[in-house]
Write an enzyme that holds these catalytic residues in place. Structure first.
Site: not given
Length: 289
Positions: A38, A80
């Site tokens: 991730h 992100h």
């Protein structure tokens, strides 16, 4: 990935998903899920940086996940958050530019920022990579990419731009399309757009739609990728019972699992992939094939 984004998107498009509780026991005999790093191996290196890709490769992890957003001058960068505060030194470099949104900075300005010191002094000087730099590093390690289009409402046309960038870097050839690339988003509309623009690209919807709505998603999504806390054995089975746009059963990659017990639990549910900040921990917790 954020759970509230799942709720907002699913509610807006298809109604509120029912709460699904974990099964009391893992299902025996499930195949070993794919392990996806991730934002790279983000427990060990600053998220979404080339260092995190390198660390995943060092750990022997084939799949990495990243997040793509767009700068003021139209460049795609891997980050992100929709602002630069949390993972760079933007407040020091550009103190008068609050709230430091990605879309308000040029690619050249973002390239000046330190994206590693917040994580550890050992990573001081790491940069926010462009999408091209990121996929080139993934390619260098012969890895595979789960690419998330972040905040598509902020960046009209980002789906086509992302696909063009991937094509320019050689990522839309048969090899990559068959087994090395998945494009996902919390936005069902964005996933649908990717499918319509490039039907051969494998796609995933981030969320937990009600089981009765899965057939609607299967028109444009090959995967349903929910938070691990929202699934059960029955839900995973419901996903697998639906055929996706490429004539195969839909898959399910769940996130974000960082401990051995939870990894074994969701593997028992029958998930196809586990997205994790600690890919070595999850890999080592799973039974061998």
């Amino acid at each position: 990935m954020h759970a509230r984004a799942v709720a907002a998107t699913t509610t807006a498009l298809l109604g509120t998903a029912a709460l699904l509780l974990p099964a009391p026991q893992a299902r025996a005999g499930a195949e070993r899920p794919t392990v996806i790093a991730h934002r790279g191996a983000s427990t060990y290196a600053p998220e979404n940086t080339l260092d995190a890709v390198d660390k995943a490769a060092e750990l022997g992890i084939s799949w990495v996940e990243n997040d793509v957003q767009r700068t003021k001058d139209g460049e795609l960068v891997v980050l992100h958050d929709d602002n630069l505060k949390r993972t760079t030194d933007v407040e020091e470099v550009f103190p008068g530019r609050a709230p430091w949104k990605v879309k308000d900075f040029t690619a050249a300005e973002i390239a000046l920022l330190d994206a590693g010191s917040w994580f550890s002094p050992a990573y001081a000087g790491a940069r926010v990579p462009t999408l091209e730099q990121y996929v080139d590093r993934v390619e260098l390690h012969h890895q595979k990419l789960l690419l998330e289009i972040k905040n598509p409402d902020l960046y009209p046309g980002i789906e086509g731009q992302t696909l063009k960038a991937l094509a320019n870097e050689g990522w839309l050839d048969p090899d990559h399309l068959t087994s090395r690339l998945i494009v996902q988003s919390f936005s069902a509309a964005s996933v649908r757009t990717v499918h319509e623009l490039r039907p051969a690209v494998k796609t995933g919807f981030l969320g937990t739609p009600p089981a009765e709505d899965l057939a609607g998603y299967a028109v444009f999504a090959d995967q349903i990728n929910p938070s691990y806390s929202s699934i059960s054995t029955d839900y995973v089975s419901s996903v697998h019972e639906v055929e996706g746009p490429h004539g195969r059963p839909m898959e399910i990659f769940t996130w974000t699992v960082n401990d051995a017990d939870t990894a074994r639990l969701v593997a028992g549910y029958g998930v196809d992939g586990i997205i994790t900040n600690s890919p070595d921990v999850v890999r080592d917790a799973l039974p061998e094939d």
